[in-house]
Design an enzyme around this catalytic site. Structure first.
Site, PDB file in Angstrom:
ATOM      1  CG  ASP A 209       3.964  59.453  41.714  1.00 63.28           C
ATOM      2  OD1 ASP A 209       5.033  58.874  41.458  1.00 63.28           O
ATOM      3  OD2 ASP A 209       3.606  60.476  41.115  1.00 63.28           O
ATOM      4  CD  GLU A 439       0.449  57.775  33.256  1.00 65.95           C
ATOM      5  OE1 GLU A 439       1.203  58.088  34.203  1.00 65.95           O
ATOM      6  OE2 GLU A 439      -0.568  58.447  32.953  1.00 65.95           O
TER       7      GLU A 439
END
Length: 477
Positions: A209, A439
């Site tokens: 992103d 993550e």
């Protein structure tokens, strides 16, 4: 016994299911279900713990046919997450692995698009949800953009390694036309000018992103008068680890512009003020096309194999336009300016995964990667650690991502860089053992960052580190 080898020797079974917490895996080997029992710190015990926790994470994040990436932070089905998670499920339950992909493709649009998020169930913990992609009166069942198309790579892996060949063949026959429709959508909707490389129209489509690769292109996007909003991600993760507000304003500007034309793929390419040639998407698509062609041949679909081969040939030559010889790295390109981006990111190594780099380019990439690894304690950083803008904790601006490590090591092996691949594997293993299934990770300190008990990291532990391999080998060009 080395860390990767020791994982090969341990194949624990899941007997119980209990709620996991982030502290369940740490530098001390503690088995789930027996948190107070401290075992010796030998590699076998660490490996046993790592595999068991990885299995429990997938089980706990299972929502009935699809797997959420992490509780709260990501409560829906993400596209490339699911394709990667299916590889992990395949080590536990082949049927469940196929189901993950079937659930994803159940949301495929008529034009072939497979959306980047599928909103199977409502959730108050994520923004922007279905009511933003659609409206409060008519919420969308999915987003209107896509993600890197990992699915064909996964389907080939599941098919080749299946124990139940009859079921695998049936699943392949059912999924193949859907895969083909998605890959055709990429050619028409994201490369209407027939350049050989597809466009990414929103940073969320890239899966990376807030990558520094988008800085110039994204900040050329004017911020519209968008409705006021409250970010939910900052309620789950420290803001120092997430994209900045000015980036989110532009993400939403793009979303609302796309929504205004109902995500019409015939319009988005030409109206989007953000249009880049993303290395990750194109590398994954190229590799996925190699696998789609293989699957077509396996099914006797010769004409389709020839069609896919045409895409492959055109992309192969186009990739050279993304190579920066001076940097010893591939770079993404801003399609609206025609310029390569300045940022050096880990996506620059992914042409190895695609098998599209030449031998000399692969040698340059290996040398660049080695230089990066020597600058940090834990590899592979997502951004050049020599850059003054390197941020070791902020999402895609520096942290280590296990899925990218898998892809790059898979590519390194294909080009004969076994020692470098083993170095990255061992590094990845130590990160997971010492800091848990998260993550992403700080490449300087190794500290866990982002979402905890993360599904695709757990899947990579099961499908990659536990076996010492990734997806099947493919011939390098």
């Amino acid at each position: 016994m080395g860390p990767v080898a020791c994982l090969k020797s341990v194949v624990p079974q899941v007997h119980t299911h209990r709620s996991l917490h982030a502290e369940d895996i740490s530098s001390v080997a503690v088995l789930p279900g027996a948190k107070n029992v401290v075992l010796p710190k030998g590699d076998v015990y660490k490996s046993l713990q790592l595999l068991e926790v990885s299995k429990q994470i997938l089980i706990e994040n299972d929502r009935g046919g699809y797997t959420i990436p992490a509780k709260g932070l990501y409560p829906y089905q993400w596209n490339w997450d699911s394709a990667l998670v299916a590889l992990g499920w395949a080590t536990l339950d082949e049927g469940r692995a196929w189901q993950e992909l079937e659930k994803l493709f159940s949301a495929q649009w008529e034009d072939g698009l497979v959306p980047h998020i599928v909103f199977h169930q409502p959730s108050p913990t994520y923004f922007p949800g279905p009511e933003i992609w659609g409206s409060v009166e008519q919420p969308m069942g999915s987003t209107g953009i896509t993600q890197p198309p990992v699915a064909a790579i996964t389907v080939r892996k599941l098919y080749e390694t299946a124990l139940n060949k009859e079921v695998a063949l049936q699943k392949l026959k059912e999924l193949f036309p859907k895969l083909l429709a998605w890959h055709r959508w990429f050619q028409s909707a994201r490369d209407p000018e027939n350049t050989g490389l597809v466009a990414t129209l929103h940073p969320w489509e890239s899966g990376m992103d807030n990558s520094p690769a988008w800085d110039e292109a994204l900040y050329n996007v004017p911020v519209d008068q968008i409705p006021p909003y409250v970010r939910k991600d900052l309620g789950h993760v420290d803001s120092a680890m997430r994209p900045k507000q000015e980036e989110y304003d532009r993400y939403l500007t793009l979303l609302y512009r796309f929504r205004a034309v109902n995500y019409d793929c015939n319009q988005l390419y030409f109206l989007s003020p953000f249009r880049v040639t993303d290395l990750c998407t194109n590398s994954v698509l190229y590799r996925a096309n190699l696998d789609l062609r293989w699957l077509a041949n396996e099914l006797g679909q010769d004409q389709i194999a020839e069609e896919v081969d045409g895409w492959i040939e055109k992309a192969r030559s186009a990739f050279d336009s993304l190579y920066d010889e001076e940097a010893g790295l591939y770079k993404s390109k801003d399609q609206l300016t025609g310029e390569l981006v300045t940022a050096k990111t880990s996506a620059g190594f992914l042409p190895l995964f695609a098998r599209v780099a030449s031998a000399s380019q692969a040698a340059d990439l290996a040398a660049t990667l080695e230089r990066w690894l020597n600058r940090v304690k834990h590899g592979i950083p997502s951004y050049d650690p020599e850059s003054s803008n390197f941020e070791p904790l902020r999402y895609w601006r520096g942290p280590v991502w296990v899925i990218i490590n898998w892809m790059i090591t898979d590519g390194l092996r294909a080009y004969g860089y076994e020692d470098l691949a083993l170095r990255v594997e061992a590094d990845t293993y130590e990160l997971l053992v010492s800091h848990g299934i998260n993550e992403y990770y700080d490449p300087v300190t190794g500290a866990a960052a982002g979402g905890k008990l993360f599904s695709w990291t757990a899947a990579m532990c099961l499908a990659w580190l536990s076996k010492g391999d990734g997806a099947h080998p493919a011939a390098a060009h």
